[in-house]
Design a protein around this motif. Structure first.
Motif: not given
Length: 341
Positions: A215, A231, A233
């Motif tokens: 990340a 993103p 998750e």
């Protein structure tokens, strides 16, 4: 002098085994065969978990949105999650889902439809492209300049029917940091810029996956990061803190059932007992990937000592010999404090 027998275990008093032996005898051929069969059985277990299926669905939607057209701009997807949180198995699920869709439609599944490559610590711009070509079964994957390798990837994508490229272990892209030597920093810049250029060339939809360090890597190249959108998750779920933690109970219960149906154990384990359930979640930190690894190792441990099922004793042994060493946890929730019955 204090004898070993009188010394108290700092992790507490372990549960006793209810069936089987205390320890495995790997010199026994029967034990070797049994453990080998159980290892194969547990490796084939997949339990549906809605948060994982949601990620699979989002990746499939991304692939579908870029299918059969050349978009004006091609964006990618990224996922940077805790180690052993089921990232890689979720991406493998994407590939298997697409292959199963082809089978269900009466078509021959295309093994090249989804290309998955894993980076290593010696990642360079050239090695990334070589890894992709290896997965494409290019016999000349190690021949040519970076420009030639990139062109071969571009040629192979339509030829093989590649619809999705997943690049795993992207945290290795960040080995060159500002505190490292200049060469490492250049490698980092070149590789991340190359990934952006692959998106620019619209060769194929790309998903970048890695652990929590990935990340940070994605953020360091702002031009790449803005092309990766929100993103993916897969957060940890915890019994006391998360209203969706019931999903973990369902996952663990279903896993117990599959241990029995797969033949890994003779009797379905009782993981629903409150102290056992909470202990499993505590050891794994609420991550389903860790839960799966933990329970698979516990099943192998149980089979090695010829137990009929996974018992608290096996969970305790695997906590001490695997989870603590992996730095998931520092205590053994399956052992009782000394003096407590």
């Amino acid at each position: 002098m204090i004898s070993m027998a009188s010394e108290k275990d700092p992790l507490g008093r372990m549960p006793r085994p209810l069936t089987g032996r205390f320890q495995a005898d790997y010199a026994d051929k029967a034990v070797q065969d049994r453990v080998a069969n159980v290892t194969i059985a547990v490796d084939g277990i997949w339990v549906t978990h809605r948060p994982q299926e949601a990620i699979v669905g989002r990746v499939l939607t991304y692939r579908l949105g870029n299918l059969g057209r050349v978009p004006k701009t091609m964006d990618g997807l990224c996922m940077g999650q805790q180690s052993q949180s089921a990232k890689s198995s979720t991406m493998e699920r994407v590939k298997q889902t697409l292959m199963q869709e082809a089978i269900d439609a009466g078509e021959e599944p295309n093994p090249f439809q989804t290309i998955i490559v894993g980076l290593d610590q010696k990642t360079s711009l050239k090695s990334v492209m070589q890894d992709v070509l290896i997965e494409m079964k290019d016999p000349d994957w190690d021949y040519g300049t970076e420009k030639q390798l990139k062109q071969r990837i571009k040629n192979f994508v339509p030829l093989l029917g590649v619809e999705l490229i997943i690049i795993d272990e992207c945290q290795h892209l960040g080995k060159g940091t500002k505190s490292d030597d200049d060469k490492a920093g250049v490698v980092f810049s070149d590789v991340t810029d190359a990934l952006k250029r692959l998106l620019d060339l619209k060769i194929a939809p790309i998903v970048l996956v890695g652990n929590e360090d990935a990340a940070v890597v994605f953020k360091r190249n702002q031009q790449l990061r803005v092309r990766l959108g929100l993103p993916l998750e897969l957060p940890a779920l915890r019994t006391a803190l998360d209203p969706e933690a019931i999903l973990l109970r369902d996952f663990i219960t279903a896993f117990a059932t599959q241990l029995k149906t797969s033949g890994a154990v003779a009797v379905e384990p009782n993981f629903t007992h409150e102290t056992i359930l909470d202990g499993i979640i505590e050891v794994a930190g609420g991550y389903v990937g860790r839960i799966a690894r933990f329970l698979k190792n516990a099943a192998i441990h149980a089979s090695a000592r010829d137990a009929v099922t996974v018992e608290p004793y096996d969970l305790s042994c695997v906590t001490r010999g695997y989870a603590i060493d992996s730095k998931w946890i520092t205590t053994d929730p399956f052992s009782k404090p000394h003096g407590k019955r």
